[in-house]
Design a protein around this motif. Structure first.
Motif, PDB file in Angstrom:
ATOM      1  N   ARG A 102       0.826  -1.210   0.000  1.00 29.70           N
ATOM      2  CA  ARG A 102       0.000   0.000   0.000  1.00 29.70           C
ATOM      3  C   ARG A 102       0.861   1.263   0.000  1.00 29.70           C
ATOM      4  N   GLU A 103       2.118   1.103   0.386  1.00 31.82           N
ATOM      5  CA  GLU A 103       3.046   2.249   0.427  1.00 31.82           C
ATOM      6  C   GLU A 103       3.735   2.366  -0.932  1.00 31.82           C
ATOM      7  N   GLU A 104       3.008   2.887  -1.910  1.00 35.83           N
ATOM      8  CA  GLU A 104       3.490   2.878  -3.282  1.00 35.83           C
ATOM      9  C   GLU A 104       4.782   3.676  -3.452  1.00 35.83           C
ATOM     10  N   GLU A 105       4.864   4.848  -2.846  1.00 35.44           N
ATOM     11  CA  GLU A 105       6.059   5.672  -2.995  1.00 35.44           C
ATOM     12  C   GLU A 105       7.271   4.994  -2.349  1.00 35.44           C
ATOM     13  N   LEU A 106       7.065   4.432  -1.184  1.00 37.23           N
ATOM     14  CA  LEU A 106       8.155   3.738  -0.491  1.00 37.23           C
ATOM     15  C   LEU A 106       8.643   2.549  -1.313  1.00 37.23           C
ATOM     16  N   CYS A 107       7.713   1.776  -1.857  1.00 39.34           N
ATOM     17  CA  CYS A 107       8.100   0.612  -2.668  1.00 39.34           C
ATOM     18  C   CYS A 107       8.847   1.064  -3.922  1.00 39.34           C
ATOM     19  N   ARG A 108       8.409   2.157  -4.506  1.00 43.97           N
ATOM     20  CA  ARG A 108       9.072   2.662  -5.715  1.00 43.97           C
ATOM     21  C   ARG A 108      10.514   3.087  -5.420  1.00 43.97           C
ATOM     22  N   ASP A 109      10.718   3.664  -4.249  1.00 49.71           N
ATOM     23  CA  ASP A 109      12.043   4.197  -3.915  1.00 49.71           C
ATOM     24  C   ASP A 109      13.007   3.157  -3.355  1.00 49.71           C
ATOM     25  N   TYR A 110      12.484   2.095  -2.708  1.00 49.78           N
ATOM     26  CA  TYR A 110      13.363   1.184  -1.974  1.00 49.78           C
ATOM     27  C   TYR A 110      13.317  -0.276  -2.422  1.00 49.78           C
ATOM     28  N   MET A 111      12.178  -0.728  -2.954  1.00 53.73           N
ATOM     29  CA  MET A 111      12.079  -2.146  -3.291  1.00 53.73           C
ATOM     30  C   MET A 111      13.034  -2.506  -4.423  1.00 53.73           C
ATOM     31  N   GLY A 112      13.896  -3.505  -4.154  1.00 58.75           N
ATOM     32  CA  GLY A 112      14.802  -3.999  -5.181  1.00 58.75           C
ATOM     33  C   GLY A 112      15.874  -3.018  -5.601  1.00 58.75           C
ATOM     34  N   LYS A 113      16.240  -2.085  -4.746  1.00 58.80           N
ATOM     35  CA  LYS A 113      17.158  -1.019  -5.137  1.00 58.80           C
ATOM     36  C   LYS A 113      18.568  -1.153  -4.525  1.00 58.80           C
ATOM     37  N   TYR A 114      18.818  -2.155  -3.696  1.00 62.48           N
ATOM     38  CA  TYR A 114      20.095  -2.211  -2.976  1.00 62.48           C
ATOM     39  C   TYR A 114      20.768  -3.572  -3.089  1.00 62.48           C
ATOM     40  N   PRO A 115      22.102  -3.577  -3.159  1.00 65.94           N
ATOM     41  CA  PRO A 115      22.819  -4.832  -2.908  1.00 65.94           C
ATOM     42  C   PRO A 115      22.701  -5.157  -1.418  1.00 65.94           C
ATOM     43  N   VAL A 116      22.437  -6.412  -1.118  1.00 65.49           N
ATOM     44  CA  VAL A 116      22.223  -6.824   0.270  1.00 65.49           C
ATOM     45  C   VAL A 116      23.180  -7.958   0.626  1.00 65.49           C
ATOM     46  N   ILE A 117      23.919  -7.767   1.701  1.00 68.62           N
ATOM     47  CA  ILE A 117      24.730  -8.838   2.279  1.00 68.62           C
ATOM     48  C   ILE A 117      23.951  -9.368   3.481  1.00 68.62           C
ATOM     49  N   SER A 118      23.653 -10.658   3.483  1.00 68.55           N
ATOM     50  CA  SER A 118      22.819 -11.241   4.542  1.00 68.55           C
ATOM     51  C   SER A 118      23.486 -12.495   5.092  1.00 68.55           C
ATOM     52  N   ILE A 119      23.815 -12.471   6.383  1.00 71.14           N
ATOM     53  CA  ILE A 119      24.442 -13.626   7.025  1.00 71.14           C
ATOM     54  C   ILE A 119      23.767 -13.904   8.359  1.00 71.14           C
ATOM     55  N   THR A 120      23.845 -15.137   8.799  1.00 74.81           N
ATOM     56  CA  THR A 120      23.422 -15.498  10.140  1.00 74.81           C
ATOM     57  C   THR A 120      24.594 -16.154  10.857  1.00 74.81           C
ATOM     58  N   LEU A 121      24.859 -15.722  12.078  1.00 73.93           N
ATOM     59  CA  LEU A 121      25.997 -16.240  12.839  1.00 73.93           C
ATOM     60  C   LEU A 121      25.598 -17.402  13.756  1.00 73.93           C
ATOM     61  N   LYS A 122      24.397 -17.933  13.591  1.00 71.32           N
ATOM     62  CA  LYS A 122      23.935 -18.992  14.503  1.00 71.32           C
ATOM     63  C   LYS A 122      24.778 -20.262  14.397  1.00 71.32           C
ATOM     64  N   GLY A 123      25.461 -20.458  13.269  1.00 72.34           N
ATOM     65  CA  GLY A 123      26.281 -21.658  13.116  1.00 72.34           C
ATOM     66  C   GLY A 123      27.752 -21.441  13.374  1.00 72.34           C
ATOM     67  N   VAL A 124      28.123 -20.239  13.816  1.00 73.70           N
ATOM     68  CA  VAL A 124      29.541 -19.947  14.074  1.00 73.70           C
ATOM     69  C   VAL A 124      29.882 -20.426  15.477  1.00 73.70           C
ATOM     70  N   GLU A 125      30.398 -21.624  15.556  1.00 74.59           N
ATOM     71  CA  GLU A 125      30.730 -22.234  16.833  1.00 74.59           C
ATOM     72  C   GLU A 125      31.798 -23.295  16.627  1.00 74.59           C
ATOM     73  N   GLY A 126      32.293 -23.812  17.715  1.00 74.31           N
ATOM     74  CA  GLY A 126      33.299 -24.864  17.662  1.00 74.31           C
ATOM     75  C   GLY A 126      33.893 -25.070  19.033  1.00 74.31           C
TER      76      GLY A 126
END
Length: 571
Positions: free
Chosen positions: A79-103
């Motif tokens: 419903r936020e048309e302006e926000l979606c136009r300005d931000y959706m699909g516009k950025y490179p994203v680095i996404s990680i989860t550290l939940k498996g970083v153990e030993g």
């Protein structure tokens, strides 16, 4: 008949939820609030299994270049048309989860982190041939993805510490756009390191790792981090002045992690389960996040899934809710509390178990080394991790803590019972004396022995829930009598015209024991004992023992009131 959507057990991928026809609770308004109120680095702390990973997947799906807008059709954010136009699909994203970083060792944990970063870097394989990158840039990229003959990533310690900053730079150069960084479960490596003895080494690494990525990263648009604990800035965020924290005590973003009451009602109505609403509320509601009352989503979804399967074969059937959250952790924090508990702390635990409120100082900024060095810190950890919730804060800054719901109370009960059983096993002579007194018909010896053990436990008054008050004492008695491995013991066994609390057979002496337990509401132990014996006679509970050939049958009515008991023997 309408085909119902699948329930998302263990699904943490937003795109999968939408494309594979899973039931989705719409949290996309989180995106709007984040964009309207974001800091350079945003940290959200919530208990485990409250939807943190799903929200991070949703953010990645929305912001990442190449976003499929159809995944958000019909959702609140659309419903936020302006926000979606300005931000959706516009950025490179680095996404990680550290939940498996153990030993078990620091080197092993570093290997896990190299593997995590290397695999995320490989998502952007186009960087190796990008016309926007120089040869030096490409060499930096290859340093992140190079592997040895065994397939292990080989980046150096310095490269690992700078890896997120390096990847941000390369993506920003390629796209001409700053990067969004998502780090899920940021505090897990610290927890594991503290458990296995390399905490200081891990703190040193993460201080550089996060500092490079979050503090000196000119290619960062903004970052979002999630975790269970709000770790002290002095621990790993030294000098990070752009950190915005939304913890369980903050009013902002309070409805986006976990389910609101309306969301739970809608889910139950969708599946035709409106009749179990009160049970679901009693078991899984009760978390006060900011100003909102929140349910644990993991519990609600798992219960609905089991009930759905049951009702497909038995329409209208009822299923008592279960403890689901307990299986997602070892619950070691409660065991630590019980081990360190003094007389005062045990009284406070009894108050909590009775549904009362404790006023405690809570410290939200702790290091993992601080967590267990005092009882006061343990209360803080219980609060932060979801074992307790807050009714409000007094003018003096004390948190009004309580157990949130029936499921968490059950976890406390189970841990108290385990702790008690471990405690009493250290005194086998006293256990032998109690069991021999019961077998010999020695009421005084049986009663004295039982009272001695009761003084050492934590009394559980079941005023918090609607179940029988006898249940806790039933469990205590089974644990004590179970010391004799040569005895055959049945609990809640059918016999005569009903179900006896405890039936016990000793084949060597051909003696059987019937025990009926009562809780003396007003402390009237004698009358409660008489009621128990009368029930044994009226229901003929001795029948099973007679059919098993027991020559001698002892009948005990046992009444409890808090940490006292009385035992009467019937004829």
């Amino acid at each position: 008949m309408q085909k119902l959507k699948k329930l998302p057990i263990g699904i943490e991928n937003f795109a999968e939820m939408q494309t594979e026809d899973f039931y989705l609770v719409d949290k996309t308004a989180f995106i709007k609030e984040l964009l309207e109120n974001w800091g350079k680095v945003n940290l959200f702390t919530r208990p485990r299994r409250f939807g943190k990973s799903m929200n991070m997947s949703m953010l990645k799906t929305f912001f990442e270049i190449g976003c499929d807008a159809r995944l958000f059709e019909g959702l609140e954010i659309s419903r936020e048309e302006e926000l979606c136009r300005d931000y959706m699909g516009k950025y490179p994203v680095i996404s990680i989860t550290l939940k498996g970083v153990e030993g078990l060792t620091f080197d092993s944990a570093c290997g896990s982190l190299r593997d995590l970063i290397g695999k995320e870097a490989m998502r952007f394989s186009f960087l190796e041939t990008s016309g926007k990158l120089t040869e030096m840039h490409k060499a930096m990229y290859r340093a992140l993805i190079n592997v040895d003959l065994n397939g292990r990533f080989t980046m150096s310690s310095d490269a690992l510490a700078a890896s997120l900053k390096t990847l941000s730079l390369l993506l920003a150069v390629h796209y001409g756009q700053k990067v969004i960084l998502l780090i899920d479960e940021y505090d897990v490596p610290l927890d594991k390191a503290d458990q296995h003895g390399y905490y200081e080494q891990m703190v040193s690494l993460l201080r550089k790792f996060f500092g490079n990525a979050l503090k000196t990263n000119e290619d960062l648009q903004f970052a979002v981090m999630t975790g269970c604990l709000r770790v002290s800035k002095e621990s790993i965020f030294t000098g990070l002045n752009n950190l915005k924290i939304a913890s369980i005590t903050n009013a902002g973003f309070d409805t986006y992690f976990g389910f609101t009451d309306r969301e739970v009602r809608d889910m139950l109505e969708y599946y035709g389960f409106a009749d179990v609403y009160e049970s679901v509320k009693e078991w899984y509601d009760g978390y006060l996040i900011g100003r909102e009352n929140i349910y644990c989503p993991w519990d609600v979804v798992n219960y609905c899934q089991e009930l759905k399967v049951l009702r497909e074969s038995e329409p209208g059937a009822y299923m008592v809710p279960k403890n689901y959250w307990v299986n997602t952790s070892g619950n070691a924090i409660i065991k630590t509390l019980l081990t360190q508990a003094s007389g005062r702390t045990r009284i406070e635990l009894e108050q909590l178990m009775a549904g009362e409120i404790l006023e405690k100082r809570v410290e939200e900024n702790l290091t993992y080394h601080d967590l267990y060095d005092s009882i006061d810190h343990i209360w803080s950890v219980l609060f932060a991790t979801g074992y307790l919730t807050c009714e409000g804060i007094t003018e003096d800054g004390f948190y009004r803590l309580r157990i949130p719901n029936r499921e968490i109370r059950n976890i406390f009960v189970m841990q108290i019972m385990k702790w008690f059983e471990e405690e009493v096993r250290t005194e086998p002579a006293k256990l032998d004396a109690l069991c021999e007194a019961a077998l010999a018909g020695d009421v005084k010896g049986f009663e004295d022995g039982l009272n001695g053990f009761l003084k050492r436990t934590i009394s559980i008054r079941d005023t918090f829930v609607k179940s029988k008050k006898e249940n806790f004492y039933h469990g205590i008695l089974l644990g004590l009598l179970g010391h004799r491995e040569d005895w055959f013991i049945k609990s809640n066994a059918e016999s005569g015209d009903g179900y006896s609390d405890i039936l016990l057979l000793d084949e060597e002496s051909e003696t059987g024991i019937v025990i009926e337990i009562k809780y003396a509401e007003s402390g009237g132990l004698k009358n409660a004992c008489r009621d128990a014996l009368r029930q044994i006679e009226e229901k003929h509970y001795e029948v099973f023992l007679q059919t098993e050939g027991m020559e001698k049958i002892l009948k005990y009515g046992i009444a409890f009131f808090r940490k006292k008991c009385m035992i009467m023997r019937g004829e």
